[in-house]
Design a protein around this motif. Structure first.
Motif, PDB file in Angstrom:
ATOM      1  N   ASP A 188      57.316  -5.190 -47.590  1.00  0.00           N
ATOM      2  CA  ASP A 188      58.544  -5.081 -46.804  1.00  0.00           C
ATOM      3  C   ASP A 188      59.137  -3.677 -46.860  1.00  0.00           C
ATOM      4  OD1 ASP A 188      58.378  -7.694 -46.014  1.00  0.00           O
ATOM      5  OD2 ASP A 188      59.951  -8.425 -47.363  1.00  0.00           O
ATOM      6  N   GLU A 189      59.141  -3.065 -48.032  1.00  0.00           N
ATOM      7  CA  GLU A 189      59.743  -1.737 -48.177  1.00  0.00           C
ATOM      8  C   GLU A 189      58.954  -0.650 -47.454  1.00  0.00           C
ATOM      9  OE1 GLU A 189      57.510  -2.841 -51.970  1.00  0.00           O
ATOM     10  OE2 GLU A 189      59.172  -3.747 -50.899  1.00  0.00           O
ATOM     11  N   ASP A 190      57.715  -0.941 -47.047  1.00  0.00           N
ATOM     12  CA  ASP A 190      56.897   0.026 -46.307  1.00  0.00           C
ATOM     13  C   ASP A 190      57.146  -0.014 -44.801  1.00  0.00           C
ATOM     14  OD1 ASP A 190      55.716   0.782 -48.704  1.00  0.00           O
ATOM     15  OD2 ASP A 190      54.084  -0.679 -48.486  1.00  0.00           O
ATOM     16  N   ILE A 191      57.917  -0.971 -44.337  1.00  0.00           N
ATOM     17  CA  ILE A 191      58.177  -1.109 -42.902  1.00  0.00           C
ATOM     18  C   ILE A 191      59.346  -0.218 -42.509  1.00  0.00           C
ATOM     19  CG2 ILE A 191      58.822  -2.717 -41.067  1.00  0.00           C
ATOM     20  CD1 ILE A 191      57.573  -4.948 -42.800  1.00  0.00           C
ATOM     21  N   ASP A 192      59.152   0.594 -41.475  1.00  0.00           N
ATOM     22  CA  ASP A 192      60.198   1.494 -40.977  1.00  0.00           C
ATOM     23  C   ASP A 192      61.091   0.736 -39.994  1.00  0.00           C
ATOM     24  OD1 ASP A 192      61.777   3.571 -40.091  1.00  0.00           O
ATOM     25  OD2 ASP A 192      60.184   4.517 -38.913  1.00  0.00           O
ATOM     26  N   LEU A 193      62.337   0.485 -40.384  1.00  0.00           N
ATOM     27  CA  LEU A 193      63.287  -0.237 -39.546  1.00  0.00           C
ATOM     28  C   LEU A 193      64.330   0.692 -38.924  1.00  0.00           C
ATOM     29  CD1 LEU A 193      63.922  -3.281 -41.906  1.00  0.00           C
ATOM     30  CD2 LEU A 193      62.341  -3.153 -39.977  1.00  0.00           C
ATOM     31  N   SER A 194      64.123   2.001 -39.039  1.00  0.00           N
ATOM     32  CA  SER A 194      65.141   2.961 -38.611  1.00  0.00           C
ATOM     33  C   SER A 194      65.423   2.920 -37.112  1.00  0.00           C
ATOM     34  CB  SER A 194      64.744   4.379 -39.022  1.00  0.00           C
ATOM     35  OG  SER A 194      63.524   4.747 -38.381  1.00  0.00           O
ATOM     36  N   ASP A 195      64.482   2.455 -36.302  1.00  0.00           N
ATOM     37  CA  ASP A 195      64.706   2.425 -34.855  1.00  0.00           C
ATOM     38  C   ASP A 195      65.164   1.050 -34.357  1.00  0.00           C
ATOM     39  OD1 ASP A 195      62.272   1.260 -35.410  1.00  0.00           O
ATOM     40  OD2 ASP A 195      61.318   1.948 -33.579  1.00  0.00           O
ATOM     41  N   ILE A 196      65.459   0.141 -35.274  1.00  0.00           N
ATOM     42  CA  ILE A 196      65.911  -1.201 -34.901  1.00  0.00           C
ATOM     43  C   ILE A 196      67.412  -1.294 -35.184  1.00  0.00           C
ATOM     44  CG2 ILE A 196      65.686  -3.668 -35.354  1.00  0.00           C
ATOM     45  CD1 ILE A 196      62.807  -3.083 -36.276  1.00  0.00           C
ATOM     46  N   PRO A 197      68.209  -1.529 -34.161  1.00  0.00           N
ATOM     47  CA  PRO A 197      69.662  -1.587 -34.385  1.00  0.00           C
ATOM     48  C   PRO A 197      70.061  -2.816 -35.199  1.00  0.00           C
ATOM     49  CG  PRO A 197      69.142  -2.198 -32.125  1.00  0.00           C
ATOM     50  CD  PRO A 197      67.858  -1.759 -32.765  1.00  0.00           C
ATOM     51  N   GLU A 198      71.187  -2.689 -35.924  1.00  0.00           N
ATOM     52  CA  GLU A 198      71.723  -3.811 -36.690  1.00  0.00           C
ATOM     53  C   GLU A 198      72.238  -4.879 -35.728  1.00  0.00           C
ATOM     54  OE1 GLU A 198      72.051  -4.274 -40.092  1.00  0.00           O
ATOM     55  OE2 GLU A 198      70.829  -2.488 -40.389  1.00  0.00           O
ATOM     56  N   VAL A 199      72.135  -6.138 -36.123  1.00  0.00           N
ATOM     57  CA  VAL A 199      72.683  -7.241 -35.337  1.00  0.00           C
ATOM     58  C   VAL A 199      74.184  -7.265 -35.571  1.00  0.00           C
ATOM     59  CG1 VAL A 199      72.682  -9.735 -35.011  1.00  0.00           C
ATOM     60  CG2 VAL A 199      70.548  -8.544 -35.536  1.00  0.00           C
ATOM     61  N   THR A 200      74.954  -7.329 -34.481  1.00  0.00           N
ATOM     62  CA  THR A 200      76.417  -7.309 -34.609  1.00  0.00           C
ATOM     63  C   THR A 200      76.958  -8.719 -34.819  1.00  0.00           C
ATOM     64  OG1 THR A 200      76.815  -7.606 -32.241  1.00  0.00           O
ATOM     65  CG2 THR A 200      76.518  -5.334 -33.029  1.00  0.00           C
ATOM     66  N   GLU A 201      78.197  -8.784 -35.293  1.00  0.00           N
ATOM     67  CA  GLU A 201      78.869 -10.074 -35.478  1.00  0.00           C
ATOM     68  C   GLU A 201      79.004 -10.779 -34.138  1.00  0.00           C
ATOM     69  OE1 GLU A 201      80.226 -13.215 -37.444  1.00  0.00           O
ATOM     70  OE2 GLU A 201      79.539 -11.392 -38.422  1.00  0.00           O
ATOM     71  N   GLU A 202      79.280 -10.032 -33.080  1.00  0.00           N
ATOM     72  CA  GLU A 202      79.397 -10.615 -31.730  1.00  0.00           C
ATOM     73  C   GLU A 202      78.079 -11.263 -31.300  1.00  0.00           C
ATOM     74  OE1 GLU A 202      79.875  -9.021 -27.185  1.00  0.00           O
ATOM     75  OE2 GLU A 202      81.049  -7.999 -28.731  1.00  0.00           O
ATOM     76  N   GLN A 203      76.972 -10.609 -31.576  1.00  0.00           N
ATOM     77  CA  GLN A 203      75.667 -11.175 -31.248  1.00  0.00           C
ATOM     78  C   GLN A 203      75.412 -12.455 -32.048  1.00  0.00           C
ATOM     79  OE1 GLN A 203      73.509  -7.577 -32.179  1.00  0.00           O
ATOM     80  NE2 GLN A 203      72.868  -7.343 -30.043  1.00  0.00           N
ATOM     81  N   MET A 204      75.818 -12.446 -33.303  1.00  0.00           N
ATOM     82  CA  MET A 204      75.626 -13.640 -34.138  1.00  0.00           C
ATOM     83  C   MET A 204      76.461 -14.806 -33.617  1.00  0.00           C
ATOM     84  SD  MET A 204      73.299 -13.049 -36.278  1.00  0.00           S
ATOM     85  CE  MET A 204      73.461 -14.487 -37.302  1.00  0.00           C
TER      86      MET A 204
END
Length: 76
Positions: free
Chosen positions: A3-19
């Motif tokens: 998991d720590e080897d996966i680059d997530l830098s280009d994936i935006p965080e999920v917002t509270e509104e989306q949740m």
């Protein structure tokens, strides 16, 4: 790959509104948010145990928390 080897830098965080707009599904079926009233028969020793453990939060709240935790841990 770990998991720590996966680059997530280009994936935006999920917002509270989306949740809030997300649809919860159980076994593929949409489930309403909130709580439902159910009548439930439990063994007497189970009720006694949870009543002894519940304290101020109440037995129903504790049983709900324990069941939710069980489901979350089981689906991992």
């Amino acid at each position: 790959m770990k998991d720590e080897d996966i680059d997530l830098s280009d994936i935006p965080e999920v917002t509270e509104e989306q949740m809030q707009r997300a649809v919860l599904r159980v076994a593929g079926k949409p489930v309403e948010r909130g709580q439902r009233h159910v009548d439930l028969l439990l063994d007497a020793f189970i009720v006694e145990y949870f009543e002894a453990q519940a304290g101020e939060q109440g037995v129903q709240v504790l049983i709900n928390q324990v069941l939710a935790e069980y489901i979350h841990n089981r689906d991992r």
